[in-house]
Design a protein around this motif. Structure first.
Motif, short mmCIF file in Angstrom:
data_model
loop_
_atom_site.label_atom_id
_atom_site.label_comp_id
_atom_site.label_asym_id
_atom_site.label_seq_id
_atom_site.Cartn_x
_atom_site.Cartn_y
_atom_site.Cartn_z
N THR A 123 0.36 -1.44 0.16
CA THR A 123 -0.12 -0.05 -0.33
C THR A 123 1.43 1.33 -0.02
O THR A 123 0.80 2.33 -0.28
CB THR A 123 -0.91 -0.06 0.62
N ALA A 124 1.88 1.52 1.35
CA ALA A 124 3.00 2.18 0.80
C ALA A 124 3.43 2.55 -0.48
O ALA A 124 3.67 3.50 -0.79
CB ALA A 124 3.61 2.40 2.11
N MET A 125 3.60 1.73 -0.96
CA MET A 125 4.58 1.50 -2.39
C MET A 125 3.65 2.11 -4.08
O MET A 125 4.26 2.61 -4.15
CB MET A 125 5.19 0.17 -3.03
N TYR A 126 2.53 2.00 -3.63
CA TYR A 126 1.25 2.24 -4.34
C TYR A 126 1.37 3.61 -4.11
O TYR A 126 0.26 4.52 -4.81
CB TYR A 126 0.26 2.10 -4.65
N ASP A 127 1.05 3.94 -2.80
CA ASP A 127 0.91 5.62 -2.34
C ASP A 127 1.79 6.71 -3.02
O ASP A 127 1.63 7.42 -3.52
CB ASP A 127 0.74 5.38 -0.85
N GLU A 128 3.13 6.27 -3.34
CA GLU A 128 4.25 6.79 -3.93
C GLU A 128 4.13 7.24 -5.16
O GLU A 128 4.32 8.23 -5.38
CB GLU A 128 5.31 6.11 -3.10
N LYS A 129 3.51 6.11 -5.59
CA LYS A 129 3.28 5.95 -7.16
C LYS A 129 2.34 6.72 -7.49
O LYS A 129 2.48 8.10 -8.32
CB LYS A 129 2.79 5.13 -7.47
N LYS A 130 1.33 6.47 -6.73
CA LYS A 130 0.63 8.26 -7.20
C LYS A 130 1.24 9.56 -6.56
O LYS A 130 0.95 10.32 -7.60
CB LYS A 130 -0.44 7.85 -5.77
N THR A 131 1.79 9.63 -5.79
CA THR A 131 2.54 10.78 -5.23
C THR A 131 3.12 11.44 -6.10
O THR A 131 2.78 12.51 -6.78
CB THR A 131 3.21 10.69 -3.92
N ARG A 132 4.29 10.64 -6.72
CA ARG A 132 5.30 10.70 -7.76
C ARG A 132 4.20 11.24 -9.33
O ARG A 132 4.42 12.10 -9.68
CB ARG A 132 5.99 9.59 -8.08
#
Length: 539
Positions: A529-538
């Motif tokens: 979940t944290a990884m996909y949050d990072e993708k969205k932020t980028r």
């Protein structure tokens, strides 16, 4: 169940088990299951481990045909264990091949590949071409459902070559029909990613080869026999082939015939999901959008009910394509979200069971009758079960074993580990634009970069596909994040053009620290979940 006295001897058990296999071959799966279950109970009463393992394997076949894949998964696993304890390598090879197919249906692709690989390796110790054909056929199926189509074709060709050179020659029907299945799955996914059907020539070529085999074997001295699953799958192939070639009336006629065969087991099976799939394709070709989406939804519903996760995932992709074709992009995205959730559930389910599988494998090897054989088998299994074949770093199984140990010990000692899930950005585009060989080279290089940035007590492993993971033994969250940032910088800074001109690669990483009550599955999920949050932020 009351067991008559005459049944409590090996001769009677053998007779009943042969009857179960005959019923199974004739399509009477319920009778086959009842007989094999009776043999299992009798064998347990006698303490006859050999017939117990044989009955479990027959039960696994029955449950697989009845689309009761979780029951089949347990039965094939116990059968493989029983044969291993008996030192019956031929039986273990057959049980592992069956286990590979069952794991595939449940969506556990890595487990399926491992079981099939082990079946293939063990078959090399046998002078039995039939066992080798079955093992390579299972490996080919495991590879193409995992989207490794080149490896699948290589394994299936090997199965066919062994069958053709056997004395007397063996049937090549199963590997040939899996060659056709591989093309169906390849075309389906290429249509999704490219927006239109690719060339159908190879699919038609393989289907025509299958049909020639059917005619040839039906006319031989030992006919292949009528089989419900075989007939239904062949009719599904005919309907899909006709539909994709624009012959919609013929496709509809074949679908009607498929419906009749799909109902012959007298219970809901995966064949009804195939029926819904073909119906959706025909409705799509006719621009009958309500009918197409209804069939796709039915395909998903049936697949979920009968535990065929592969078809359920394909159903979500099909529904997404249908919504995209109608310009309903929001609903298409919703369908992809459902697909992602299903894949996460499959992964979580697999994470929860893999530790038991590792314990089972170890227990089997520790109880070998011969020390020499134990040492030989242990060396073979260690590489197969703990190392990722492509990158050479630990695989999912080794990660789960080590992460479970670190998590338990770290939480008890007040030093919880950190976990980072690593995803290669836009890896599908690398495979599509540069080739799968270049994609493999990218994965190998990233694995080496990960390995070079972790300490001896940490572990960098490949979960599968383009996903990696790092487990940090005793590191606080900030330090783990800094290490991951250095890894991301190293990946971006690498001269990817040395592999292929204009090639670039980058990573997305989610880092979390273990908390009280965490399991490996929950910790991995939070990191995901944290990884996909990072993708969205980028983005």
């Amino acid at each position: 169940m009351n067991i008559d006295e005459p049944a409590l001897n090996e001769t009677s058990l053998d007779t009943q088990l042969k009857g179960a296999h005959l019923a199974l071959d004739g399509g009477d799966v319920q009778t086959g299951r009842e007989l094999s279950h009776k043999v299992l109970k009798a064998a347990q009463t006698l303490g006859n481990k050999r017939f117990e393992a044989k009955a479990l394997l027959c039960l696994a076949h029955c449950d697989r045909m009845l689309s009761r894949y979780r029951r089949a998964h347990r039965a094939s696993q116990l059968a493989a264990q029983g044969f291993q304890l008996l030192g019956d390598t031929p039986g273990e090879v057959l049980a592992l091949a069956t286990h590979a197919f069952v794991a595939l249906n449940l969506g556990r692709n890595e487990e399926a590949v491992e079981a099939a690989l082990l079946s293939v390796r063990l078959s090399e110790f046998l002078d039995n071409d039939e066992h080798s054909v079955l093992s390579y056929n299972a490996l080919g199926a495991a590879y193409f459902w995992s989207h490794h189509f080149d490896k699948a074709e290589q394994a299936l060709r090997t199965a066919i070559q062994i069958a053709e050179h056997a004395s007397p020659p063996l049937s090549t029907f199963q590997p040939q029909i899996n060659q056709w299945w591989a093309q169906v799955i390849r075309i389906f996914h290429e249509r999704y990613y490219e927006g239109g059907l690719p060339s159908l020539a190879l699919m038609r070529m393989h289907r025509e080869a299958v049909m020639r085999q059917v005619v040839r074997e039906d006319a031989s001295e030992f006919p292949m026999g009528t089989n419900v699953t075989t007939e239904a799958v062949l009719l599904f192939g005919a309907s899909l082939d006709a539909c994709w070639h624009g012959q919609l009336d013929q496709a509809a006629d074949d679908l009607v015939a498929l419906t009749g065969w799909a109902q012959r087991y007298g219970t809901l099976t995966w064949l009804s999901a195939l029926e819904a799939w073909a119906g959706a394709e025909i409705a799509w070709a006719r621009r009958d959008w309500p009918g197409a989406t209804q069939h796709a939804a039915k395909m998903i519903e049936i697949a979920v009910t009968v535990e065929h996760e592969q078809l359920a995932c394909l159903g979500h992709l099909l529904a997404s394509q249908l919504f995209m074709a109608q310009g309903l992009h929001g609903r298409a995205l919703d369908e992809l979200r459902r697909l992602r959730l299903r894949e996460q559930l499959i992964r979580s389910d697999c994470l929860e069971t893999r530790e038991n599988v590792v314990d089972w494998q170890i227990d089997l090897r520790l109880r070998q009758q011969s020390i020499d054989r134990l040492e030989l088998t242990s060396r073979q299994l260690e590489k197969l079960s703990l190392e990722d074949a492509l990158t050479g770093i630990p695989n999912r199984r080794d990660f789960e074993r080590y992460a479970s140990e670190l998590l338990q010990r770290g939480l008890e000692q007040g030093q919880p580990p950190c976990l980072a899930l690593v995803d290669v950005d836009k890896f599908k585009l690398i495979n599509d634009n540069f080739s799968h060989q270049v994609g493999d080279a990218v994965l190998k290089r990233i694995a080496q970069i990960l390995k070079s940035h972790v300490r001896e007590d940490d572990m960098a492993a490949r979960l599968g596909g383009d996903e990696f993971v790092i487990i940090f033994k005793t590191t606080d969250l900030k330090v783990a994040q800094q290490v991951c940032q250095r890894i991301c910088d190293a990946v971006r800074a690498f001269d990817w053009s040395s592999i292929s001109p204009q090639l670039e690669s980058s990573l997305s990483v989610g880092v979390v620290r273990a908390e009280p009550g965490d399991t490996v599955a929950s910790l991995t999920h939070r990191s995901d979940t944290a990884m996909y949050d990072e993708k969205k932020t980028r983005r």
